[in-house]
Design a protein around this motif. Structure first.
Motif, PDB file in Angstrom:
ATOM      1  N   VAL A 132      12.122  15.373  99.733  1.00 11.71           N
ATOM      2  CA  VAL A 132      11.734  15.893  98.388  1.00 11.71           C
ATOM      3  C   VAL A 132      10.056  15.076  97.083  1.00 11.71           C
ATOM      4  CG1 VAL A 132      12.466  14.469  96.057  1.00 11.71           C
ATOM      5  CG2 VAL A 132      14.121  14.406  97.791  1.00 11.71           C
ATOM      6  N   THR A 133       9.983  16.358  97.013  1.00 17.94           N
ATOM      7  CA  THR A 133       8.765  16.711  96.470  1.00 17.94           C
ATOM      8  C   THR A 133       8.253  16.502  94.638  1.00 17.94           C
ATOM      9  OG1 THR A 133       7.984  18.491  96.193  1.00 17.94           O
ATOM     10  CG2 THR A 133       7.270  17.357  98.044  1.00 17.94           C
ATOM     11  N   LEU A 134       7.598  15.136  94.240  1.00 17.72           N
ATOM     12  CA  LEU A 134       8.192  15.649  92.505  1.00 17.72           C
ATOM     13  C   LEU A 134       7.186  15.193  92.392  1.00 17.72           C
ATOM     14  CD1 LEU A 134       9.278  15.268  89.797  1.00 17.72           C
ATOM     15  CD2 LEU A 134       9.996  12.640  89.956  1.00 17.72           C
ATOM     16  N   LYS A 135       5.955  16.463  91.269  1.00 21.48           N
ATOM     17  CA  LYS A 135       4.792  16.223  91.235  1.00 21.48           C
ATOM     18  C   LYS A 135       4.440  16.896  89.703  1.00 21.48           C
ATOM     19  CE  LYS A 135       2.724  17.639  95.690  1.00 21.48           C
ATOM     20  NZ  LYS A 135       2.079  18.756  96.291  1.00 21.48           N
ATOM     21  N   ILE A 136       3.388  16.079  89.029  1.00 22.00           N
ATOM     22  CA  ILE A 136       2.997  15.965  87.481  1.00 22.00           C
ATOM     23  C   ILE A 136       2.368  16.397  87.636  1.00 22.00           C
ATOM     24  CG2 ILE A 136       2.245  15.106  85.431  1.00 22.00           C
ATOM     25  CD1 ILE A 136       5.130  14.175  86.725  1.00 22.00           C
ATOM     26  N   PHE A 137       1.415  18.031  87.133  1.00 22.07           N
ATOM     27  CA  PHE A 137       0.541  18.702  87.148  1.00 22.07           C
ATOM     28  C   PHE A 137      -0.198  18.597  84.927  1.00 22.07           C
ATOM     29  CE2 PHE A 137       3.239  20.487  89.913  1.00 22.07           C
ATOM     30  CZ  PHE A 137       2.044  20.953  91.385  1.00 22.07           C
ATOM     31  N   ASP A 138      -1.113  19.420  85.294  1.00 21.24           N
ATOM     32  CA  ASP A 138      -1.430  19.401  83.641  1.00 21.24           C
ATOM     33  C   ASP A 138      -1.092  21.224  83.531  1.00 21.24           C
ATOM     34  OD1 ASP A 138      -3.301  20.178  84.546  1.00 21.24           O
ATOM     35  OD2 ASP A 138      -5.149  20.060  84.549  1.00 21.24           O
ATOM     36  N   PHE A 150       7.199   7.206  85.792  1.00 21.54           N
ATOM     37  CA  PHE A 150       5.620   7.783  85.626  1.00 21.54           C
ATOM     38  C   PHE A 150       4.333   6.525  84.653  1.00 21.54           C
ATOM     39  CE2 PHE A 150       2.696  11.592  83.355  1.00 21.54           C
ATOM     40  CZ  PHE A 150       2.280  11.219  85.125  1.00 21.54           C
ATOM     41  N   ASP A 151       3.739   6.521  84.920  1.00 22.97           N
ATOM     42  CA  ASP A 151       2.788   5.614  84.030  1.00 22.97           C
ATOM     43  C   ASP A 151       1.118   6.291  83.798  1.00 22.97           C
ATOM     44  OD1 ASP A 151       0.835   3.934  83.129  1.00 22.97           O
ATOM     45  OD2 ASP A 151       1.251   2.634  84.248  1.00 22.97           O
ATOM     46  N   ALA A 152       1.096   6.935  82.296  1.00 22.14           N
ATOM     47  CA  ALA A 152       0.479   8.203  82.531  1.00 22.14           C
ATOM     48  C   ALA A 152      -0.445   7.495  81.536  1.00 22.14           C
ATOM     49  CB  ALA A 152       0.645   8.934  81.353  1.00 22.14           C
ATOM     50  N   THR A 153      -1.237   5.987  81.962  1.00 21.24           N
ATOM     51  CA  THR A 153      -1.731   5.649  81.041  1.00 21.24           C
ATOM     52  C   THR A 153      -3.249   5.557  80.659  1.00 21.24           C
ATOM     53  OG1 THR A 153      -1.003   3.327  81.536  1.00 21.24           O
ATOM     54  CG2 THR A 153      -2.971   2.464  80.832  1.00 21.24           C
ATOM     55  N   ASN A 154      -3.420   7.014  82.398  1.00 16.13           N
ATOM     56  CA  ASN A 154      -5.034   6.422  82.846  1.00 16.13           C
ATOM     57  C   ASN A 154      -5.110   8.553  82.130  1.00 16.13           C
ATOM     58  OD1 ASN A 154      -6.114   3.968  83.207  1.00 16.13           O
ATOM     59  ND2 ASN A 154      -5.191   4.386  85.316  1.00 16.13           N
ATOM     60  N   LEU A 155      -4.143   8.967  81.454  1.00 12.68           N
ATOM     61  CA  LEU A 155      -4.550  10.197  81.289  1.00 12.68           C
ATOM     62  C   LEU A 155      -3.981  10.636  79.652  1.00 12.68           C
ATOM     63  CD1 LEU A 155      -1.489  11.720  83.512  1.00 12.68           C
ATOM     64  CD2 LEU A 155      -4.062  11.414  84.279  1.00 12.68           C
ATOM     65  N   PRO A 156      -4.792  11.156  79.049  1.00 12.45           N
ATOM     66  CA  PRO A 156      -5.111  12.058  77.714  1.00 12.45           C
ATOM     67  C   PRO A 156      -4.168  12.491  77.261  1.00 12.45           C
ATOM     68  CG  PRO A 156      -6.607  13.576  79.295  1.00 12.45           C
ATOM     69  CD  PRO A 156      -5.567  12.784  80.120  1.00 12.45           C
ATOM     70  N   SER A 157      -3.846  12.628  76.371  1.00 12.10           N
ATOM     71  CA  SER A 157      -2.418  12.884  75.413  1.00 12.10           C
ATOM     72  C   SER A 157      -2.615  14.020  75.896  1.00 12.10           C
ATOM     73  CB  SER A 157      -2.780  12.807  74.318  1.00 12.10           C
ATOM     74  OG  SER A 157      -3.260  11.414  73.650  1.00 12.10           O
ATOM     75  N   GLY A 158      -1.084  14.567  75.606  1.00  9.22           N
ATOM     76  CA  GLY A 158      -0.969  16.591  75.887  1.00  9.22           C
ATOM     77  C   GLY A 158      -0.211  16.881  76.444  1.00  9.22           C
ATOM     78  N   VAL A 159      -0.049  17.965  76.540  1.00 11.99           N
ATOM     79  CA  VAL A 159       1.888  18.229  77.936  1.00 11.99           C
ATOM     80  C   VAL A 159       1.947  18.686  79.017  1.00 11.99           C
ATOM     81  CG1 VAL A 159       2.928  20.795  77.885  1.00 11.99           C
ATOM     82  CG2 VAL A 159       2.303  20.003  75.699  1.00 11.99           C
ATOM     83  N   TYR A 160       2.934  17.648  79.698  1.00  8.34           N
ATOM     84  CA  TYR A 160       2.369  17.886  81.572  1.00  8.34           C
ATOM     85  C   TYR A 160       3.714  18.452  82.038  1.00  8.34           C
ATOM     86  CZ  TYR A 160      -1.174  14.775  81.122  1.00  8.34           C
ATOM     87  OH  TYR A 160      -2.865  14.509  80.578  1.00  8.34           O
ATOM     88  N   ILE A 161       3.537  19.100  82.587  1.00  4.86           N
ATOM     89  CA  ILE A 161       4.957  19.247  83.805  1.00  4.86           C
ATOM     90  C   ILE A 161       5.221  18.509  85.001  1.00  4.86           C
ATOM     91  CG2 ILE A 161       5.685  21.684  85.081  1.00  4.86           C
ATOM     92  CD1 ILE A 161       3.397  23.016  82.269  1.00  4.86           C
ATOM     93  N   TYR A 162       5.987  18.425  84.686  1.00  5.41           N
ATOM     94  CA  TYR A 162       6.792  17.798  86.604  1.00  5.41           C
ATOM     95  C   TYR A 162       8.038  18.559  86.873  1.00  5.41           C
ATOM     96  CZ  TYR A 162      11.017  16.265  83.807  1.00  5.41           C
ATOM     97  OH  TYR A 162      12.235  16.092  82.306  1.00  5.41           O
ATOM     98  N   ARG A 163       7.426  18.511  88.491  1.00  7.34           N
ATOM     99  CA  ARG A 163       8.647  19.491  89.501  1.00  7.34           C
ATOM    100  C   ARG A 163       8.742  18.868  90.217  1.00  7.34           C
ATOM    101  NH1 ARG A 163       4.163  23.729  92.599  1.00  7.34           N
ATOM    102  NH2 ARG A 163       4.551  22.055  93.803  1.00  7.34           N
ATOM    103  N   LEU A 164      10.301  19.113  90.208  1.00  5.13           N
ATOM    104  CA  LEU A 164      10.644  18.658  92.086  1.00  5.13           C
ATOM    105  C   LEU A 164      11.437  19.953  92.418  1.00  5.13           C
ATOM    106  CD1 LEU A 164      12.705  16.142  92.264  1.00  5.13           C
ATOM    107  CD2 LEU A 164      14.447  17.251  91.230  1.00  5.13           C
ATOM    108  N   ILE A 165      11.266  19.447  94.249  1.00 11.91           N
ATOM    109  CA  ILE A 165      11.368  20.242  95.541  1.00 11.91           C
ATOM    110  C   ILE A 165      12.208  19.759  96.184  1.00 11.91           C
ATOM    111  CG2 ILE A 165      10.541  22.069  96.988  1.00 11.91           C
ATOM    112  CD1 ILE A 165       8.185  22.342  95.278  1.00 11.91           C
ATOM    113  N   ALA A 166      13.169  19.834  96.079  1.00 14.34           N
ATOM    114  CA  ALA A 166      14.573  19.633  97.039  1.00 14.34           C
ATOM    115  C   ALA A 166      15.192  20.307  97.704  1.00 14.34           C
ATOM    116  CB  ALA A 166      15.311  18.090  96.440  1.00 14.34           C
ATOM    117  N   GLY A 167      14.574  20.125  99.540  1.00 14.34           N
ATOM    118  CA  GLY A 167      15.204  21.335 100.285  1.00 14.34           C
ATOM    119  C   GLY A 167      14.746  23.016  99.689  1.00 14.34           C
TER     120      GLY A 167
END
Length: 97
Positions: free
Chosen positions: A39-45, A68-85
């Motif tokens: 499994v990979t779970l990644k966050i993208f701007d 997911f802790d976004a304390t150090n990120l600016p406001s905005g839209v983010y995308i999260y992508r999950l790949i499992a097999g």
């Protein structure tokens, strides 16, 4: 649903909408794995640049949740992508500070 011992396993792969959404600065991302998978779970701007990799490991089948802790990120839209097999899914989330 299939039972494995006492644990109830999901029948299908799924990636849920993060909660809460919009969020500041913490949110939970839940997903379901019907079978053991790498499994990979990644966050993208919004421009597609990887911000963080939350999961990058082999996981057993079951229901999962990642914080997911976004304390150090600016406001905005983010995308999260999950790949499992062979499964892939992505969703949008909104960070509002």
């Amino acid at each position: 649903q299939v039972t494995k011992g006492e644990q109830i396993l999901p029948q299908t792969f799924s990636l849920e909408q993060n909660y809460p959404n919009p969020f500041n600065p913490l949110t939970a991302i839940r997903y379901a794995l019907p079978e053991n998978s790498f499994v990979t779970l990644k966050i993208f701007d919004i421009l597609g640049k990887e911000v963080i990799s939350l999961v990058n490991t082999f996981e057993n089948a079951g229901y999962k949740s990642v914080q997911f802790d976004a304390t150090n990120l600016p406001s905005g839209v983010y995308i999260y992508r999950l790949i499992a097999g062979e499964h892939r899914d992505m969703k949008k989330m909104l960070l509002m500070k």
